[in-house]
Write a protein that holds these residues in place. Structure first.
Motif, short mmCIF file in Angstrom:
data_model
loop_
_atom_site.label_atom_id
_atom_site.label_comp_id
_atom_site.label_asym_id
_atom_site.label_seq_id
_atom_site.Cartn_x
_atom_site.Cartn_y
_atom_site.Cartn_z
N VAL A 73 0.86 -1.19 0.00
CA VAL A 73 0.00 0.00 0.00
C VAL A 73 0.89 1.23 0.00
O VAL A 73 2.01 1.21 0.50
N SER A 74 0.37 2.30 -0.58
CA SER A 74 1.11 3.56 -0.64
C SER A 74 0.17 4.71 -0.31
O SER A 74 -1.01 4.67 -0.67
N LEU A 75 0.72 5.71 0.33
CA LEU A 75 -0.01 6.95 0.59
C LEU A 75 0.79 8.11 0.02
O LEU A 75 2.01 8.16 0.15
N ARG A 76 0.09 9.04 -0.59
CA ARG A 76 0.70 10.28 -1.05
C ARG A 76 0.13 11.39 -0.17
O ARG A 76 -1.08 11.54 -0.07
N TYR A 77 1.00 12.11 0.49
CA TYR A 77 0.57 13.17 1.41
C TYR A 77 1.46 14.38 1.15
O TYR A 77 2.59 14.44 1.63
N GLY A 78 0.94 15.31 0.35
CA GLY A 78 1.74 16.46 -0.03
C GLY A 78 2.97 16.04 -0.81
O GLY A 78 2.87 15.34 -1.81
N ARG A 79 4.12 16.41 -0.33
CA ARG A 79 5.36 16.07 -1.02
C ARG A 79 5.84 14.66 -0.72
O ARG A 79 6.78 14.16 -1.34
N TRP A 80 5.19 13.97 0.24
CA TRP A 80 5.66 12.68 0.71
C TRP A 80 4.92 11.52 0.07
O TRP A 80 3.71 11.57 -0.14
N LYS A 81 5.66 10.48 -0.19
CA LYS A 81 5.07 9.19 -0.62
C LYS A 81 5.60 8.13 0.33
O LYS A 81 6.80 7.98 0.51
#
Length: 129
Positions: free
Chosen positions: A13-21
């Motif tokens: 699973v992956s999350l993208r949160y602003g500049r972060w992955k």
């Protein structure tokens, strides 16, 4: 994002949160990428002390959204069920799982065995004598 396709040993699973992955998989160490500074995701920041707060925050968000052990068990149960069906479908007449409307093409197109006058009269409305 969820990934549990062929060739994977466990769901990812992956999350993208602003500049972060942030990437998480039960079989691999966590990954954290700064997409602004490293758009090709070459530098894993997850183990650097300066980024432990970001990792902890994104890991908590990931755990709130996904139970990876349950996800993995569901995928494996689905695969086992599809394997049983796959073997059964291969017996006798086999049709692929893709939608394919069955049509008798011999009556859809002009063929030499058809009388052109009859064919044309059937295509007109109202029908001729």
């Amino acid at each position: 994002m969820e990934y549990a396709a062929e060739g994977s040993y466990a769901p990812l699973v992956s999350l993208r949160y602003g500049r972060w992955k942030y990437n998480r998989c039960l079989l691999d160490p966590d990954q954290l990428f700064d997409l602004e500074a490293d758009p090709q995701e070459r530098i894993n920041l997850a183990n650097l002390p300066a980024h432990q707060g970001t990792v902890a925050s994104l890991r908590a968000k990931s755990e709130a959204r996904w139970d990876l052990s349950a996800f993995d068990a569901a995928v494996r149960q689905s695969q086992a069920g599809r394997l049983v069906v796959y073997e059964a479908v291969r017996k006798g007449g086999y049709y692929p799982w893709d939608y394919q409307p069955l049509q008798d093409a011999s009556e859809r197109y002009m063929r030499n065995h058809m009388d052109l006058n009859i064919l044309e009269s059937q295509q007109r409305f109202p029908r001729g004598d």
